[in-house]
Enzyme design. Structure first.
Site, PDB file in Angstrom:
ATOM      1  N   THR A 157       0.750  -1.133  -0.031  1.00 22.56           N
ATOM      2  CA  THR A 157      -0.122  -0.495   0.103  1.00 22.56           C
ATOM      3  C   THR A 157       1.167   1.164   0.252  1.00 22.56           C
ATOM      4  O   THR A 157       1.463   1.877  -0.897  1.00 22.56           O
ATOM      5  CB  THR A 157      -0.425   0.169   0.903  1.00 22.56           C
ATOM      6  OG1 THR A 157       0.326   0.161   2.247  1.00 22.56           O
ATOM      7  CG2 THR A 157      -2.604  -1.347   0.710  1.00 22.56           C
ATOM      8  N   LYS A 183       3.707  -6.738   4.439  1.00 19.65           N
ATOM      9  CA  LYS A 183       3.668  -5.317   3.303  1.00 19.65           C
ATOM     10  C   LYS A 183       3.506  -4.656   5.021  1.00 19.65           C
ATOM     11  O   LYS A 183       2.791  -4.870   5.930  1.00 19.65           O
ATOM     12  CB  LYS A 183       2.749  -5.056   2.596  1.00 19.65           C
ATOM     13  CG  LYS A 183       1.006  -5.497   3.243  1.00 19.65           C
ATOM     14  CD  LYS A 183       0.465  -4.784   4.116  1.00 19.65           C
ATOM     15  CE  LYS A 183       0.748  -3.243   3.094  1.00 19.65           C
ATOM     16  NZ  LYS A 183      -0.488  -2.606   4.029  1.00 19.65           N
ATOM     17  N   THR A 194      -2.666  -1.165   7.677  1.00 18.30           N
ATOM     18  CA  THR A 194      -2.896  -2.814   8.352  1.00 18.30           C
ATOM     19  C   THR A 194      -1.014  -3.548   7.800  1.00 18.30           C
ATOM     20  O   THR A 194      -0.346  -2.733   6.798  1.00 18.30           O
ATOM     21  CB  THR A 194      -3.303  -2.854   6.898  1.00 18.30           C
ATOM     22  OG1 THR A 194      -5.077  -2.889   6.897  1.00 18.30           O
ATOM     23  CG2 THR A 194      -3.392  -4.983   6.616  1.00 18.30           C
ATOM     24  N   GLU A 281       6.765   4.345   7.211  1.00 22.42           N
ATOM     25  CA  GLU A 281       6.281   5.660   7.057  1.00 22.42           C
ATOM     26  C   GLU A 281       7.658   7.298   7.661  1.00 22.42           C
ATOM     27  O   GLU A 281       7.059   7.048   8.487  1.00 22.42           O
ATOM     28  CB  GLU A 281       5.267   6.590   7.619  1.00 22.42           C
ATOM     29  CG  GLU A 281       3.740   5.739   6.545  1.00 22.42           C
ATOM     30  CD  GLU A 281       2.515   5.853   6.471  1.00 22.42           C
ATOM     31  OE1 GLU A 281       2.159   5.630   6.037  1.00 22.42           O
ATOM     32  OE2 GLU A 281       1.992   6.068   8.281  1.00 22.42           O
ATOM     33  N   ASN A 405       0.706  11.124   6.563  1.00 24.76           N
ATOM     34  CA  ASN A 405      -0.614  11.197   7.724  1.00 24.76           C
ATOM     35  C   ASN A 405      -1.009  11.535   7.366  1.00 24.76           C
ATOM     36  O   ASN A 405      -2.362  11.553   7.525  1.00 24.76           O
ATOM     37  CB  ASN A 405       0.071  10.499   8.778  1.00 24.76           C
ATOM     38  CG  ASN A 405       0.453   8.736   8.360  1.00 24.76           C
ATOM     39  OD1 ASN A 405      -0.365   8.012   8.375  1.00 24.76           O
ATOM     40  ND2 ASN A 405       1.728   9.035   9.331  1.00 24.76           N
ATOM     41  N   SER A 410      -7.028  12.888   0.947  1.00 28.27           N
ATOM     42  CA  SER A 410      -6.970  14.173   0.594  1.00 28.27           C
ATOM     43  C   SER A 410      -6.176  14.442  -0.453  1.00 28.27           C
ATOM     44  O   SER A 410      -5.805  13.824  -0.997  1.00 28.27           O
ATOM     45  CB  SER A 410      -6.830  14.503   2.314  1.00 28.27           C
ATOM     46  OG  SER A 410      -5.421  15.153   2.758  1.00 28.27           O
TER      47      SER A 410
END
Lengths: 410, 410
Positions: A157, A183, A194, A281, A405, A410
């Site tokens: 993802t 992942k 996830t 991230e 994040n 958006s």
């Protein structure tokens, strides 16, 4: 940029006899994306799994638990979609997961209870079952034993690189293969909420020990990582034994072959789990937090997680700033009620920073600075109250974490 | 930029009879900064306090506890330095805190045990006692009853505005005053790792109930805020009754006057606690998280804190993105083991987002978007399993949080 992590080479990923993987583009959320994967098992495989402990677990997690706990019929396939987590979707979400299983079962000529469904992506949006069902034939047609690299891509993802690892080992005199993909970020995941992990071996393992095997492997790998402390609604880790290898069936993990297999599988599990942290991230650093000298492993883990979750500690690592009092503060609030701060020792790699709970007189700021600039850092705390240890892996907290994040969706 | 918070006007802060405040520049860490404050009490005052639950508590916290628990002699003064937290400093740190008390006691002609010391600032650096001691005469000379605004400035560290609040109320037929100041961010503080709160009244309260009063006030205010989940080593909240007002001494908080006083003091405590959140590092939004329908207040608080601590929830607020599944996920991992997700309702201000654990069919993304853009937002979750409630206040997680904490010190 992931920390010391590159995409796996397809030729390094050994096929696992009795298992085929297929991937396609189903347009779950966006077009032109490999977002639907199937994992097909020959008859006779053993399967174990562990799932998120989040009470608000996703619909596919609930269906997986039902199908595994039912235990009437052996698992024959798994179906994984990205783009939508099918979590926070109530009764329609459960129906969507069941419909997906029914459709794949029909294609394969098996029962719906023999399918495990997995979803990863945005929470609280309805799963587009029609598109998933429409994609199944292409995914099945694509299925091959040497398709691990493509499947590692198919379950991505916000991951920036696919994650896979493979090795061969000897168990009970036979050569066996262990290959896995993962992942997302562990029990604890930022964005798409996830993490998924699939680990397969051709070793022969009785169904009776698979749940224990999955639990013990997760406990030594995926349950020891954190990126941001957010436990996802969809975390799933599945262990498959296709039972094709040439040795006696393993019926106990405490047996010599059981231990050999578990050790080999743990190597792959840890590689996959650490890969998730390396690709966390916004991660710029990979940090090993080891806590020694505890009365129990549990309290060592509490302290390690307190350090690994502290936004202050994580921003200090991002800045390469040896503001190491923040680590002491985290140990202090970890929940060890009778902790004696006067016995705490702290090391940053080989640098002895704190002794007897206070700054080590021999410590020089430049020494801390040198270690903090590295891409890989080990924090070691000694609690000075026992013999237990535990280790957790994490990354730093950077501007990119906030950007990713804040901008997501958006 | 703090969220709807401006500096208090000196003329709005009522003096508390029997208490004087003095501030000076002692050069603790940097020059030309008001960094040393004293708070002088007339004979006869009652004092209660609560301190950080961090096991790695700072030296001044340990000394405060000793002096309050000793209880042989009434507290007559407090001394507060910024720039250095005197935490993680081992035995020399404890000696430094004791030396500070001894020096102030000598200046005032009282016993060292009658002094409470407080420090806030960087962790793990030695306290410059000499500079603090040298500054004490100037701080004492500056002491006046109407000096609250200056003291609110004197205890600031990374705060961007001073925090003070004051009111007058009627207790047992007498007019009483409650005035307080605070700094830093609660039990849970980013940068300098310290929150301090001082709250004084001229009401007459027996020493015997002061500890309970401090605990109950903290529980309804400072113990209900979070910025980043990091419990500091130095958190201290002190409640003072100078016993000058014209009413019968309060010997029980359950009495009518006791309840009236507590209600008035709680208003001030909450204002001071919420001011810390409004001025949280990088805060752009002030968020009230209310959880209803729990079996116990404790589980409501767990759920509220899980939401308030989630980096995913906090970045979504920063981005004004109604990615509200993240709130459900946080409730799910809050630790309520038998939670039934099918009973959960979620509201964002007046917008009903989730019903029976799934997306409310009537919910439109634009409605969530509208609320998310506001500077003040209330998240309300109903767990659907009981009558208990609890509320926590927090802020969002922005790029400025990372910048402030990555750049601090370096």
């Amino acid at each position: 940029m992931p920390v010391n992590l590159t995409a796996p080479r397809a030729e390094d990923l050994h096929p696992v006899q009795g298992l085929r993987l297929g991937v396609t583009e189903a347009g779950v959320r966006k077009a032109n994306r490999k977002d639907l994967s199937v994992l097909l098992l020959d008859e006779g495989a053993s399967v174990g799994a562990v799932f998120t402990r989040n009470r608000y677990c996703a619909a596919p997690v609930q269906v997986c638990r039902e199908h595994l706990e039912g235990g009437q019929a052996a698992i024959r396939a798994m179906v994984i979609n990205t783009g939508n987590a099918n979590a926070g979707t109530g009764a329609p979400g459960l129906q969507a997961a069941r419909d997906t299983c029914a459709a794949l079962a029909k294609e394969l000529g098996v029962q719906p209870q023999q399918i495990l469904p997995f979803s990863t992506g945005v929470i609280m949006e309805n799963l587009p079952v029609d598109r998933i069902v429409a994609g199944l034939p292409a995914a099945i047609a694509n299925a091959q034993p040497d398709n691990w690299a493509q499947a590692a891509e198919g379950i991505m993802t916000t991951d920036t690189v696919p994650k896979a690892y493979s090795l061969q080992a000897e168990v009970d005199g036979a050569s066996i293969t262990v290959t896995g993909i993962s992942k997302g970020a562990g029990m604890i995941r930022p964005n798409m909420a996830t993490m998924l992990g699939f680990l397969a071996t051709d070793a022969r393992v009785s169904q009776g020990v698979m749940a224990q095997l999955a639990r013990e492997l997760a406990d030594g790998s995926f349950n020891r990582i954190t990126i941001d402390g957010d436990t996802s609604t969809n975390d799933s880790f599945v262990v498959i034994a296709t039972n094709k290898a040439d040795h006696e069936e393993i019926t106990s993990l405490d047996s010599v072959p059981g231990q050999a297999l578990k050790a080999a599988m743990l190597v792959v599990s840890r590689q996959l789990a650490q890969a998730i942290v390396r690709d966390g991230e916004g991660a710029t650093k990979f940090i090993t937090v080891r806590v020694d000298g505890g009365k129990t492993q549990e309290e060592c883990r509490l302290a390690a997680y307190a350090i690994a979750h502290s936004p202050l500690v994580k921003t200090a690592f991002f800045a390469s700033d040896p503001n190491l009092g923040r680590i002491l503060a985290a140990v202090g609030y970890a929940g060890i009620d009778d902790l004696d701060q006067g016995r705490i020792e702290l090391y940053l790699d080989d640098v002895h920073v704190v002794t007897q709970g206070g700054r080590n007189p021999a410590y020089q700021e430049e020494q801390g600075q040198r270690v903090m600039k590295q891409a890989e850092i080990t924090v070691r705390v000694d609690l000075g109250r026992g013999e237990a240890s535990d280790t957790v892996w994490t990354c730093d907290l950077s501007h990119d974490y906030v950007s990713i994040n804040a901008d997501y969706r958006s």
